[in-house]
Design an enzyme around this catalytic site. Sequence first.
Site, mmCIF file in Angstrom:
data_model
loop_
_atom_site.group_PDB
_atom_site.id
_atom_site.type_symbol
_atom_site.label_atom_id
_atom_site.label_comp_id
_atom_site.label_asym_id
_atom_site.label_seq_id
_atom_site.Cartn_x
_atom_site.Cartn_y
_atom_site.Cartn_z
ATOM 1 C CG ASN A 1 61.809 -46.365 -6.773
ATOM 2 O OD1 ASN A 1 61.230 -46.669 -5.729
ATOM 3 N ND2 ASN A 1 62.905 -45.631 -6.794
ATOM 4 N N GLY A 2 58.478 -45.586 -6.481
ATOM 5 C CA GLY A 2 57.910 -44.360 -5.930
ATOM 6 C C GLY A 2 56.452 -44.561 -5.564
ATOM 7 C CE LYS B 1 72.816 -48.849 1.812
ATOM 8 N NZ LYS B 1 73.416 -49.157 3.115
ATOM 9 C CD GLU C 1 70.037 -51.658 10.419
ATOM 10 O OE1 GLU C 1 69.254 -51.229 9.554
ATOM 11 O OE2 GLU C 1 71.129 -51.125 10.653
ATOM 12 N NE ARG D 1 66.302 -48.448 -5.715
ATOM 13 C CZ ARG D 1 66.574 -47.193 -5.401
ATOM 14 N NH1 ARG D 1 67.799 -46.845 -5.106
ATOM 15 N NH2 ARG D 1 65.627 -46.286 -5.383
HETATM 16 C C1 AGP Z 1 70.827 -48.103 9.001
HETATM 17 O O1 AGP Z 1 71.550 -49.250 8.944
HETATM 18 C C2 AGP Z 1 69.783 -47.949 7.977
HETATM 19 N N1 AGP Z 1 70.198 -48.260 6.686
HETATM 20 C C3 AGP Z 1 68.993 -46.643 8.090
HETATM 21 O O2 AGP Z 1 68.792 -46.295 9.409
HETATM 22 C C4 AGP Z 1 69.597 -45.427 7.337
HETATM 23 O O3 AGP Z 1 70.722 -44.944 7.991
HETATM 24 C C5 AGP Z 1 68.509 -44.353 7.216
HETATM 25 O O4 AGP Z 1 67.431 -44.867 6.481
HETATM 26 C C6 AGP Z 1 69.013 -43.089 6.581
HETATM 27 O O5 AGP Z 1 69.469 -43.320 5.291
HETATM 28 P P1 AGP Z 1 70.333 -42.259 4.517
HETATM 29 O O6 AGP Z 1 71.603 -42.099 5.258
HETATM 30 O O7 AGP Z 1 70.509 -42.837 3.152
HETATM 31 O O8 AGP Z 1 69.542 -40.974 4.505
#
Ligand code: AGP
Length: 607
Positions: A101-102, A602, A487, A27
């Site tokens: 967190n936030g 993440k 990425e 995270r």
């Molecule tokens: C892709 O590998 C990334 N982790 C990122 O683009 C991700 O798909 C995006 O942040 C959306 O996340 P979510 O599916 O949890 O909404």
Amino acid sequence: MCGIVGLTGEQLKVTDLIEALERLEYRGYDSAGVAYLKDSKLNITKSRGKVEVLKNHLGENLDQTIQTGIAHTRWATHGEPNDVNAHPHFDCSCKISVVHNGIIENYRALKIRLQELGHKFLSQTDTEVIPHLIEEYYNGDLLEAVRKAVLKLEGSYAIAVVHVDHPDIIVGARKGSPLVAGMSDSVKAIASDVTPLLKFTKEVIFLQDGELIELSANALKIVGFDGTTHKCQPVTVNWSYEDAQKSGFKHFMLKEIFEEPSCIVSVLTGRIKNDRIVLEELEPFEKMLIDSKTIKVVACGTSYHAALVFKYLLENTTPITVDVDVSSEFRYKRPHLKPDSIVVAVSQSGETADTLESVRLAKRCGAKIVAVTNVVGSTLTRESDCVLYLNAGPEIGVAATKSYVAQLVMLYLLAFKIGQLVNDFVPQSSQLIDKLMRIPEIFENSLKSSDKIRELATKYKEYKHFMYIGRGYGYPTALEGALKLKEISYIHATGYPAGELKHGPIAMLGPEFPVFAIAPNDSLFSKMKSNIIECRSRNAKILALTNHDNQEVTELADDIVFVNNSEEELYPLLMTPIIQLFAYFVADELGLDPDKPRNLAKSVTVE
Ligand code: AGP
């Protein structure tokens, strides 16, 4: 965005907090810290860098037994990543400590007010106002002081708080950021997600927005921000602790790619009966779907690419228009939705801030929300009218891999279901459904080519740029291939519809700019072939991804990876493990950590 954890109970050591923190490192990991209570003293250690650095700082203290502790792994929003800005933060008396967190949006105003009252601040963070506010309100009752403090906070937060006067108590609060509690006989725990709790229990409580929790060694109490008592509603999660480990793979990302065949099985289980798609969750909305002229889809990043595949599939098989928007754009647009509109929100985590805001905007227009997500109890699931769970298990690697595959499979099912409802799209769909059921086996085969893909990664890893191209169903795959590569390997990669090359991007191509062509033998292959030839004539190296029967590509490409022959609709699925493995091996060959790419986290729970 950060990971928070709190533990209270018997026989706990500092190292338990660290182990829990390691589960949350995905995270954010630019700094980490712990605060623990021992012999009525608050001990705080924090430092810039990953949890490993914090571990080194703690040294022998890792073995200390503790009554209660909180810990944090940070992805900086306010204030650069350094030792002072690292959490936990504390009040003037150094009795209260907080992890958060936030984002606290009104922290400046609160800080000025608290400074006027004599409070001294050390960090640049928004978080530090929280322990000082609690200090202001504390009158012997920690839960009540936290409750009064959160009423002053604007923004999104999940917090965990300890106080030296209450050596076995942790107070948590949630508004807009995830918080989960777990309890075993000997340990009570709280965390940003279930992963750190699994070591102790599978019985967890997903806190709702506007709830506070008080955990002590023997009890657990939930109240609303208005002070009323709320019911504890534990649910059992089926993820084992081992699910969240690497199981012998070098990285979580690789492990998660290899889990894709079993993920597909999980998504498909119970969903197909006699060629009919079973999505009981959708039943209340079937009439709306049948009458729909347009379906709106919102998503970010990889989830957006899955949504694009859904668009191609549904538009090719039904009269319905699928309008896909990146959530961060949609949330600020005039939505053009009505009470009979259906909005599909695709989000692995179910916590992506922009997607949640898009959903809220759609709901204000009266639209019905169908969520496609992996995380039980996530905010998206609570704010949607219908939830299609992926059941892909926890995904620890920051790069979405198995969750993308699971999203694709679920979106195929959804598209086939709508096709069956709208125009009884049976003959074509039964063939596709049959193939879909055989996909896990085909994936197993594709994964066997991982050695060959490592060789290619070694060959191509030194290039500084990559162009991914595709047409039709190949276009979302090109976008996802480019995203995956950039990425985790930090190589500049861009994805384009191959037909767009001539409108600008082809100017960049040359011997130093290879092209990754998504080129199955589908209805657009003849067009794709011309595009590949155009790239070659600019001396670009061609790495092509095609199907076994398409030997024509051999004359066009420098290197080729083959996947099984299939219907063209299914190539986005079949080609996914290859683009993922390529990105993974390039990153690994470059000595980078694909699980923890720089500047990324993440779930993106802030705007
Ligand atoms: C892709 O590998 C990334 N982790 C990122 O683009 C991700 O798909 C995006 O942040 C959306 O996340 P979510 O599916 O949890 O909404």
